[in-house]
Design a protein around this motif. Sequence first.
Motif, short mmCIF file in Angstrom:
data_model
loop_
_atom_site.label_atom_id
_atom_site.label_comp_id
_atom_site.label_asym_id
_atom_site.label_seq_id
_atom_site.Cartn_x
_atom_site.Cartn_y
_atom_site.Cartn_z
N SER A 179 -8.41 -1.97 11.58
CA SER A 179 -8.08 -1.90 13.01
C SER A 179 -8.09 -0.46 13.50
CB SER A 179 -6.70 -2.52 13.25
OG SER A 179 -6.25 -2.22 14.54
N ARG A 180 -8.50 -0.26 14.74
CA ARG A 180 -8.51 1.08 15.33
C ARG A 180 -7.11 1.64 15.53
NH1 ARG A 180 -13.20 0.72 20.04
NH2 ARG A 180 -14.96 0.30 18.63
N SER A 181 -6.12 0.77 15.43
CA SER A 181 -4.74 1.23 15.62
C SER A 181 -4.24 2.04 14.43
CB SER A 181 -3.81 0.02 15.83
OG SER A 181 -3.86 -0.83 14.71
N LYS A 182 -5.02 2.07 13.33
CA LYS A 182 -4.70 2.89 12.16
C LYS A 182 -3.29 2.61 11.63
CE LYS A 182 -8.63 5.06 12.11
NZ LYS A 182 -9.62 4.77 11.07
N LYS A 183 -3.09 1.41 11.19
CA LYS A 183 -1.81 1.06 10.58
C LYS A 183 -1.84 1.50 9.12
CE LYS A 183 -1.53 -2.96 13.62
NZ LYS A 183 -1.52 -4.43 13.70
N TRP A 184 -0.76 2.11 8.68
CA TRP A 184 -0.76 2.62 7.32
C TRP A 184 0.52 2.26 6.57
CZ3 TRP A 184 1.25 5.65 11.17
CH2 TRP A 184 2.43 6.32 10.89
N LEU A 185 0.41 2.32 5.24
CA LEU A 185 1.54 2.15 4.34
C LEU A 185 1.56 3.33 3.37
CD1 LEU A 185 1.10 -1.64 3.51
CD2 LEU A 185 2.82 -0.64 5.03
N ASN A 186 2.73 3.69 2.89
CA ASN A 186 2.86 4.75 1.89
C ASN A 186 2.95 4.14 0.50
OD1 ASN A 186 2.82 7.14 3.45
ND2 ASN A 186 4.90 6.76 4.14
N LEU A 187 2.27 4.75 -0.46
CA LEU A 187 2.21 4.23 -1.82
C LEU A 187 2.70 5.29 -2.81
CD1 LEU A 187 -1.43 2.77 -1.60
CD2 LEU A 187 0.72 1.68 -0.85
N ASP A 188 3.59 4.90 -3.72
CA ASP A 188 4.07 5.84 -4.74
C ASP A 188 2.97 6.19 -5.73
OD1 ASP A 188 6.67 6.30 -3.89
OD2 ASP A 188 7.44 4.52 -4.87
N ILE A 189 2.37 5.15 -6.31
CA ILE A 189 1.25 5.34 -7.24
C ILE A 189 0.15 4.36 -6.87
CG2 ILE A 189 0.47 5.22 -9.64
CD1 ILE A 189 3.32 5.75 -10.55
N ALA A 190 -1.07 4.86 -6.75
CA ALA A 190 -2.23 4.02 -6.46
C ALA A 190 -3.30 4.28 -7.51
CB ALA A 190 -2.78 4.31 -5.07
N ILE A 191 -3.73 3.21 -8.18
CA ILE A 191 -4.82 3.32 -9.15
C ILE A 191 -6.07 2.81 -8.45
CG2 ILE A 191 -5.70 2.60 -11.40
CD1 ILE A 191 -2.78 2.09 -12.23
N VAL A 192 -7.03 3.72 -8.23
CA VAL A 192 -8.20 3.40 -7.41
C VAL A 192 -9.47 3.45 -8.25
CG1 VAL A 192 -9.40 3.94 -5.25
CG2 VAL A 192 -7.00 4.57 -5.51
N SER A 193 -10.36 2.51 -8.03
CA SER A 193 -11.65 2.49 -8.70
C SER A 193 -12.49 3.67 -8.22
CB SER A 193 -12.38 1.18 -8.41
OG SER A 193 -13.72 1.25 -8.81
N ARG A 194 -13.00 4.45 -9.16
CA ARG A 194 -13.85 5.58 -8.77
C ARG A 194 -15.15 5.11 -8.12
NH1 ARG A 194 -12.75 10.74 -10.34
NH2 ARG A 194 -11.08 11.07 -11.86
N GLU A 195 -15.57 3.90 -8.44
CA GLU A 195 -16.78 3.34 -7.83
C GLU A 195 -16.61 3.17 -6.33
OE1 GLU A 195 -19.53 -0.67 -8.33
OE2 GLU A 195 -18.19 -0.08 -9.96
N LYS A 196 -15.36 2.86 -5.91
CA LYS A 196 -15.09 2.66 -4.48
C LYS A 196 -14.68 3.96 -3.79
CE LYS A 196 -13.23 -1.99 -5.29
NZ LYS A 196 -11.99 -2.82 -5.21
N LEU A 197 -14.13 4.87 -4.57
CA LEU A 197 -13.55 6.08 -3.98
C LEU A 197 -14.63 7.14 -3.74
CD1 LEU A 197 -10.74 7.17 -3.21
CD2 LEU A 197 -10.64 8.23 -5.48
N LYS A 198 -14.67 7.64 -2.53
CA LYS A 198 -15.59 8.71 -2.19
C LYS A 198 -14.90 10.06 -2.43
CE LYS A 198 -18.44 5.56 -0.70
NZ LYS A 198 -19.64 5.20 -1.46
N LYS A 199 -15.57 11.12 -2.08
CA LYS A 199 -14.95 12.44 -2.20
C LYS A 199 -13.78 12.53 -1.21
CE LYS A 199 -19.09 14.94 -3.68
NZ LYS A 199 -20.04 16.02 -3.35
N PRO A 200 -12.74 13.31 -1.54
CA PRO A 200 -11.58 13.43 -0.64
C PRO A 200 -12.02 13.87 0.76
CG PRO A 200 -11.12 14.46 -2.76
CD PRO A 200 -12.57 14.10 -2.78
N GLN A 201 -11.53 13.14 1.76
CA GLN A 201 -11.92 13.41 3.14
C GLN A 201 -10.82 14.06 3.98
OE1 GLN A 201 -15.15 12.77 4.16
NE2 GLN A 201 -15.47 12.26 2.01
#
Length: 204
Positions: A92-114
Amino acid sequence: MATAIENKIVKKKRGRKKIPDYLVYEILGNKRIYYKDYKKVLSGELPPEAIMGSSELHAWIIDLILRVLYSQLNKEKYKILLGEVGYFYTSSRSKKWLNLDIAIVSREKLKKPQGTYLKVPPEVVIEVDTKADLSEVGDEYFVIKTEKLLKSGVKKVIWIFTDAKKIQIAENKTPWIIVDFDYEFEIIDNIKINLEKLLKEDMK
């Protein structure tokens, strides 16, 4: 002509103090969730930094989990993000967000830090308690946040509740379970931990 009651409501709205954006902890659905004790910041009793920090036990548990992950997780396959990672859980364009203590992310999905909040769903999210004010939403917060994360594409959400010494493990299309601290559970890819055992060994 406005009634006396209508005038009273208007005055109340005009006199209501706007809550600064920096006290917003998350946007959960259409609701702003503020930091716990945010009212003490508004009244001047506490500085903002006092309500945004983590407890000693919270930080200790995060450290123990990270030690296990750093030693066993396939670093070419996954990236560990931590430190209240902001996550846009909806397109959504409203940019709803949540805060995460630890997130394990697939490198295949993750792009360079933006330089913005995370936009791809982590494989696993681990939360230790919360810094959110629950005076309005209540304990339903934990259920709602978990459901939002799973619906967004997160495969597993793990909640660690330090007061109750319980762990909630939630995955899509399987029953959620709540277990004790001494229960050995899998985080990801057969990486398992027994939180009570880790705490006891580290406190010797």
